[in-house]
Structure formats: C-alpha cells, structure tokens
Design a protein around this motif. Structure first.
Motif, PDB file in Angstrom:
ATOM      1  N   ARG A 313       0.802  -1.234   0.000  1.00  0.00           N
ATOM      2  CA  ARG A 313       0.000   0.000   0.000  1.00  0.00           C
ATOM      3  C   ARG A 313       0.834   1.282   0.000  1.00  0.00           C
ATOM      4  O   ARG A 313       0.400   2.305   0.503  1.00  0.00           O
ATOM      5  N   TRP A 314       2.012   1.212  -0.597  1.00  0.00           N
ATOM      6  CA  TRP A 314       2.822   2.422  -0.753  1.00  0.00           C
ATOM      7  C   TRP A 314       2.719   2.985  -2.175  1.00  0.00           C
ATOM      8  O   TRP A 314       3.556   3.774  -2.601  1.00  0.00           O
ATOM      9  N   GLN A 315       1.691   2.608  -2.933  1.00  0.00           N
ATOM     10  CA  GLN A 315       1.631   2.991  -4.341  1.00  0.00           C
ATOM     11  C   GLN A 315       1.479   4.489  -4.559  1.00  0.00           C
ATOM     12  O   GLN A 315       1.811   5.001  -5.632  1.00  0.00           O
ATOM     13  N   ASP A 316       1.044   5.235  -3.537  1.00  0.00           N
ATOM     14  CA  ASP A 316       0.902   6.679  -3.725  1.00  0.00           C
ATOM     15  C   ASP A 316       2.248   7.354  -3.970  1.00  0.00           C
ATOM     16  O   ASP A 316       2.291   8.455  -4.539  1.00  0.00           O
ATOM     17  N   ALA A 317       3.334   6.725  -3.556  1.00  0.00           N
ATOM     18  CA  ALA A 317       4.655   7.296  -3.836  1.00  0.00           C
ATOM     19  C   ALA A 317       4.887   7.435  -5.332  1.00  0.00           C
ATOM     20  O   ALA A 317       5.640   8.318  -5.787  1.00  0.00           O
ATOM     21  N   LEU A 318       4.209   6.591  -6.130  1.00  0.00           N
ATOM     22  CA  LEU A 318       4.390   6.631  -7.576  1.00  0.00           C
ATOM     23  C   LEU A 318       3.668   7.812  -8.211  1.00  0.00           C
ATOM     24  O   LEU A 318       3.766   8.013  -9.426  1.00  0.00           O
ATOM     25  N   GLU A 319       2.967   8.607  -7.413  1.00  0.00           N
ATOM     26  CA  GLU A 319       2.396   9.854  -7.926  1.00  0.00           C
ATOM     27  C   GLU A 319       3.472  10.926  -8.104  1.00  0.00           C
ATOM     28  O   GLU A 319       3.293  11.873  -8.874  1.00  0.00           O
ATOM     29  N   VAL A 320       4.586  10.791  -7.383  1.00  0.00           N
ATOM     30  CA  VAL A 320       5.618  11.832  -7.431  1.00  0.00           C
ATOM     31  C   VAL A 320       6.959  11.315  -7.946  1.00  0.00           C
ATOM     32  O   VAL A 320       7.884  12.101  -8.185  1.00  0.00           O
ATOM     33  N   THR A 321       7.090  10.010  -8.096  1.00  0.00           N
ATOM     34  CA  THR A 321       8.318   9.430  -8.643  1.00  0.00           C
ATOM     35  C   THR A 321       7.955   8.146  -9.368  1.00  0.00           C
ATOM     36  O   THR A 321       6.770   7.836  -9.556  1.00  0.00           O
ATOM     37  N   ASN A 322       8.955   7.409  -9.802  1.00  0.00           N
ATOM     38  CA  ASN A 322       8.742   6.143 -10.506  1.00  0.00           C
ATOM     39  C   ASN A 322       9.598   5.072  -9.872  1.00  0.00           C
ATOM     40  O   ASN A 322      10.350   5.317  -8.930  1.00  0.00           O
ATOM     41  N   ARG A 323       9.480   3.866 -10.405  1.00  0.00           N
ATOM     42  CA  ARG A 323      10.402   2.802 -10.027  1.00  0.00           C
ATOM     43  C   ARG A 323      11.691   2.988 -10.831  1.00  0.00           C
ATOM     44  O   ARG A 323      11.647   3.206 -12.041  1.00  0.00           O
ATOM     45  N   ALA A 324      12.824   2.895 -10.145  1.00  0.00           N
ATOM     46  CA  ALA A 324      14.105   3.001 -10.843  1.00  0.00           C
ATOM     47  C   ALA A 324      14.239   1.849 -11.827  1.00  0.00           C
ATOM     48  O   ALA A 324      14.013   0.689 -11.463  1.00  0.00           O
ATOM     49  N   TRP A 325      14.654   2.166 -13.069  1.00  0.00           N
ATOM     50  CA  TRP A 325      14.724   1.109 -14.079  1.00  0.00           C
ATOM     51  C   TRP A 325      15.563   1.575 -15.263  1.00  0.00           C
ATOM     52  O   TRP A 325      15.262   2.598 -15.876  1.00  0.00           O
TER      53      TRP A 325
END
Length: 688
Positions: A313-325
């Motif tokens: 349930r930490w998916q809201d972090a993806l509103e301001v950043t992305n997964r490093a890739w």
C-alpha cells in the motif's frame, strides 16, 4: 612493528578484516555476499562518486552476490555515481577451488557481457608487469565511466550503458614462499591458512618468514630509524582524497535531516473508537509520498521493496516518482524510469544491501517487506546491528539515519496465501541484539502508524522494525490520542476499561493490530455476559516497554509496570507474534506468574482471517475463555458464557466451511455497536 603486530587481530586490538574501527570503511568483511549491493547503494544519488568494489571469487559464489551483478539495471549514469566491480580470481577459498576461477577466459567474458558489463582482463603472476597492466586497466575503466556519464548528463539516460569491470586473475597467496615443507603455498589453498605456523617446533619456519619479509626490500621504504621515507609518503593523497578520510566512508558527516511534512495532516478521522476502517499502510504511503516530494531536490530519500511496494500500500509514492529502471521498457510498463526513486527487485538481499549502502553514505530510506520473508535477510540485519553497536562507541563515527523496516502482509492477514506466508518470528530475532540499537513497534491502527513512521524517520543509529497490517481495519485513536499513546509506548485505554477507581479483576493486554481487535471484541463479550467484571485494557505499541528499564532504555521501571499490570491480577495478553517472546521480555516482572499469553503458535493454512486467530486460539472467544478460567470466583455464573462461546466457535467453523468467508457476527462487529455491520473479509485482492 611490534606495536602493529599487537594491534592486528590481537586481544584489545583491531579485527583482522575491515570493521567499523577502520577509517573509511562502510562494508565489513567476514560474512560474504554484499560487496556489490553495498557499493551500488553508495553510488545511488552520488553523481561524483566512483565505488571500486573488489569481489573475491569465493564471495562470487554466494546467492546475494550472484544477483547483485544486476544492480547495473538500476544505476542511472545521469544522476548516480559509478560502480567499478573488480572480480579477483585467485583460484581458491579456504580449502577448495572457486567456480569462476575454473572456467575459461572466453566463458568468463561471455558471462559478464551477458550481465551487461564490458570486462577488462588483468591476468598474470609477475608483479612488476601486473602493476602496469592494472594501472592501464584502471585508466581504461575510468575513461569509460567518464564517457558514459558525460554522454548521459549531456543527452539524457535513454539506454542502459555497458559499464566497465575488471577481472583480475592472480595467484592465491601471491608473492608468498612458493613451497613450505615441500608443499605448494603460493597458488594454493594452503596460503589461506597458516602454512608456516608451529614456530616453536619448527624453527626453520622463522627463517622462511624472515626471508619472505625481506623480499619486500623494507630498506627501500624506511630510513635507518624505521620511519617511512618522506618522498614516498608525499605520494599519498591529501585530505579527503585519502581513502580513510573520504566523508562517504563516515556517512554521518554528509547526513542532512529530511524535510518532513506534518504527519497529523494524514490522520484518519475517528469520531468514536473503531467506527472508521482504514488501511494503515495506505495512510503511511501517502505520508511517504510527500516525504519523497519534499526531498526530491535533496535526492536523499528512497523506498526499497522486493516487488511489494504496491502490495504493501505504498503505491501513492508513484504519484511523485517512478520505479528506478534502466533495463528494457515496453509502452505498457507501469511507472518505470531511469530517475525513479522506488527501488524494487525481487531480492530481499539486494533491497537490504542497497539500503545499507545508501544509509552508510549519509542518506535515508524505508524498506517494506512481507513479514514472513524478511527472514531472508536475518544475517544481514545481524551484521548491520553489530556495525551500529560498535559505531556507537567510536567517537569519530557520526550517527547515520536509522534502518527502517515496515513488515506488512503479516501473519494474521496471510490467510489466502497459506502457511508458507505466515511467520512473525523476525521480531524474536531482532530483540536478541543490543538494546541501544533495536526498536520494535506494533501500532494498533493507522494514526499510531503515522506517528511511529515520523519518529522512525527522525531517529539515528537505530534499527526500527514496524509491524502493521494493510487490510481495512478499525481506527481506534484520534491523532491526538495516538501521539500521546505512541510517545508513552504503552498505556491504559480508558474508553475500553471499566476499572477506574477500583482494582481490576483482570488485565486484558494487547500488542499488534489484530490482537487489539480481538482483545476489544473479547472485552465487549465480557461486558455482555459478565457485566460486573472489572476489566483494564492495556495496549502496547513499543514492544521494548515490556523489558525492565535496566535492560532497555525504553523499558518501564518495575514500579510503573506493576502500576499498569498490577502485582497479582490475572493478565491475558494477546500478542502479534510467538507467545514466548512476551514471557522472555517480562520474566523478571513481579506478576509474571499471572501472565498468560496468546499469540501465533505455528498453526496456519489457507483459510479465513478470523479462522487464523481461532486456529491459534487468540480469537475473542478463546480470550474470554481464558478470563473465565483464571477467575475462579466467577464459579457457576460463567457457565452460560462458556456455553455461548462454545456454540459460537461451532457456528464459525460451520459457516466458513459452507460460505468460504467469516461469519457476519465476526465481520460485522464494531466497538460499542449492538448489531453487526455489513463487511467482507476477503483478501484475494491482496496484491492490488
């Protein structure tokens, strides 16, 4: 020389491997497997840093190291530093040959090109020639790194580069005596041992040692008084260019406080206890999203997870950043970018190693993991805890940000995944470590979790373990109440108790979100069946409060413990983990003889959430049964209550067998409500 010899691996001296006492070190030798993951963790967000990571061919056989070659798929040449792996193949471990040293040059080249590197080989046994080859290899590697970074910083990070690496092949025990007692030494596993011991029985070994030491021509290095020659000393780097003085090797020197939002703004509204349901870790995720946002300019905060960021349930972090890739991407991929700050790879070892390297070089982070599978890094936790313990007693070691764990998808809500996913034992492992280092928190609801999270991100030189569920669950405390409760770490919940002004008949204690729910439901049943009973409800959020203050700085004094838990009343304690941990923490307490703990006792399967607590006899009905059995003064007055409990457990088993979910009288229970409220228990959407 004598002083040196009596320091090295000598009582009262320094360890035989790189340790916290060694200036410039962030990576302790001994337990193998983490050199590369620490190196990459140090390089993330450090664009001016080159980390040379020497990997022995023995360490290269470990599982964590074998996976960590893939860290190059997460390294952004535009914004990160560089890692230069140096794979040292000397052929042997303690007593056996090494796998990578026994495959051909061609196969090695193909292997590491397949991993995405450009290998530079340095092979041989003649020292003078090898020094020149190594110098040339380092020049070639550094030039390649500079070209890669310059292009990425000029044009952006469109494609993953092929980073250089060095493969160094030299003899084991290089330059030691060729043979000792007629047995091969240089180029043999024997050079890992003590091939010329037994000095008393074999005085010839002294001559061998003397000749070996003289072969290094010390007269060319030291003057007649034994001092290092000034012209040679002048060659060494100056100031922070010295390896021992590099501030990245003492990360606290570089540490900057996080800019934290006011966690109170993320509070779940609680008009009355238990009336509102909330996903605790989702509220935490919203807070962490804004922590990420506020520190984007500083580039000193990352989240780490083994493919479980959204699941926990930490998916809201993806509103301001992305997964490093940095690997290949497809148009339909979700939130992948070279500059992402959420680090996800399905390897708990890599997440832990990256985070350790990141923290040890002066940054901040949080690691979320399924509770059962955090055991994978038990030994890595051990090593970091030992490192921090020693650093606390080295004055020049500056404090670093704490290593923070969120353990979610926990034992009581892994009903759909089954027995393999049900294990709360990491906290047992954690409390073995020094009290000055470890902290364990089990917040009962979302608002308490927010308060604890803020505290952990502000702390230094600790390992904080936070255990919290992600499924919808009751919010018990207002934010103001939660702050006070978490600050105290343990306390009486007055609104759930009815003993104010009198001695309680029984103390109902709980620690953990599900144990808290079941304890309050049990208290509700006691009020219904035995209304005259005086019950005190105590909730524990800081597990270390249970230890005496002489054992842990957070521990309650014996007086305060006795005031809360009484000196002689029965205590029924519902605990998130294995029951014996509570006994272990409280065995010195006055009323330990009256303490009865319910918790996980290794009973699990694929079933319903409530059936999990029934299987382990931590449910509300078994808790009521415990109270009755420990209050003989109730006598026959309790007969009807015991019968009702028995019937309710039978109804529960029959209902789940037919419907596949929990009974409405369990699902619909709310504190202070007379009838059930519509609710579902299904967790099949766990990974959404």
């Amino acid at each position: 020389m004598k002083k040196l010899f009596k320091q090295f691996s000598f009582p009262g001296g320094i360890p035989s491997h790189v340790a916290p006492e060694t200036p410039g070190s962030i990576h302790e030798g001994g337990e193998l497997g983490y050199a590369l993951s620490h190196a990459f963790g140090a390089a993330y967000d450090n664009p001016g840093l080159v980390v040379a990571a020497v990997v022995g061919d023995g360490e290269a056989e470990t599982g964590p190291l074998a996976t960590s070659w893939h860290s190059n798929k997460f390294l952004n040449p535009a914004t990160d530093g560089a890692v230069l792996p140096i794979l040292h193949l000397n052929g042997y471990k303690i007593a056996n040959p090494c796998v990578l040293a026994r495959i051909s040059h061609e196969e090695l080249d193909q292997l590491f090109r397949g991993y995405g590197y450009t290998p530079i080989f340095v092979e041989g046994s003649e020292p003078a020639k090898m020094h020149q080859l190594m110098a040339a290899a380092l020049d070639e590697a550094c030039n390649a790194i500079q070209r890669i970074q310059s292009a990425a910083r000029r044009n952006g990070s469109a494609e993953r580069p092929r980073w250089p690496m060095i493969i160094l092949r030299s003899p084991k025990g290089w330059t030691c005596p060729k043979e000792i007692d007629g047995k091969r030494a240089e180029g043999s596993w024997r050079s890992h041992q003590v091939p010329m011991g037994e000095m008393h029985e074999k005085p010839g070994h002294i001559k061998i040692l003397q000749d070996w030491m003289k072969s290094y021509k010390p007269q060319e290095l030291f003057d007649k008084d034994g001092r290092f020659k000034p012209d040679l000393a002048e060659i060494a780097p100056k100031g922070e260019r010295r390896m021992s003085a590099n501030p990245h090797g003492n990360g606290g020197l570089l540490l900057r406080d996080l800019c934290l939002p006011d966690f109170r703004k993320y509070a779940v509204e609680v008009k009355k206890p238990g009336a509102t349901d909330a996903e605790a870790t989702r509220a935490m995720g919203k807070f962490l999203r804004d922590v990420m946002k506020l520190n984007m300019g500083s580039k000193n905060f990352r989240l780490f997870s083994p493919d479980e960021n959204n699941s926990n349930r930490w998916q809201d972090a993806l509103e301001v950043t992305n997964r490093a890739w940095m690997a290949e991407k497809f148009p339909y991929d979700d939130h992948l970018a070279p500059d992402g700050r959420v680090m996800e790879v399905l390897s708990e070892h890599q997440c832990q190693g990256w985070l350790e390297g990141y923290l040890l070089t002066g940054r901040h982070g949080f690691f979320s993991c399924y509770e059962a599978f955090i055991h994978i890094i038990d030994s890595m936790f051990n090593q970091h805890a030992k490192w921090l313990k020693v650093c606390n007693h080295i004055p020049w070691r500056r404090p670093i940000a704490s290593l923070n764990y969120l353990l979610s998808s926990h034992v009581w809500r892994q009903d759909h995944n089954g027995f393999s996913h049900q294990d709360p034992g990491f906290i047992d492992h954690v409390v073995n470590k020094k009290a000055e280092v470890v902290r364990v928190y089990l917040p009962p609801d979302a608002n308490c979790l927010l308060s604890v999270t803020d505290h952990c991100l502000r702390s230094r030189n600790y390992i904080n373990v936070v255990v919290a569920g992600k499924q919808p669950a009751p919010a018990w405390l207002t934010m103001d109440q939660a702050i006070k409760h978490c600050t105290a770490g343990v306390g009486i919940w007055e609104w759930a108790s009815n003993d104010k002004g009198v001695e309680p008949d029984v103390v109902m204690a709980c620690c953990g979100d599900v144990p808290t729910l079941e304890t309050l439901a049990a208290v509700d049943l006691l009020r219904r069946y035995l209304p005259e009973l005086k019950v005190r409800v105590i909730n524990v959020v800081n597990l270390m409060k249970l230890q005496p203050s002489s054992e842990h700085p957070h521990g309650l004094s014996n007086h305060d413990f006795d005031t809360l838990f009484t000196k002689d009343k029965p205590i029924v304690f519902a605990f998130h983990g294995y029951p014996w941990l509570i006994h272990r923490l409280t065995y010195r307490r006055t009323n330990h003889k009256s303490l009865h703990v319910r918790g996980y006792k290794e009973e699990g399967t694929t079933t319903t959430p409530f059936d999990m607590v029934v299987l382990n006899e931590m449910d509300r009905f078994h808790l009521v049964q415990d109270v009755i059995d420990r209050l003989p003064q109730l006598g026959s007055r309790a007969a009807y209550a015991k019968q009702a409990i028995r019937d309710a457990l039978i109804d529960h088993k029959n209902y789940i067998a037919e419907h596949g979910e929990d009974h409405p009288f369990v699902l619909g229970w709310k504190w202070g409500e007379k009838g059930p409220v519509a609710r579902r228990s299904s967790t099949e959407g766990d990974n959404v």
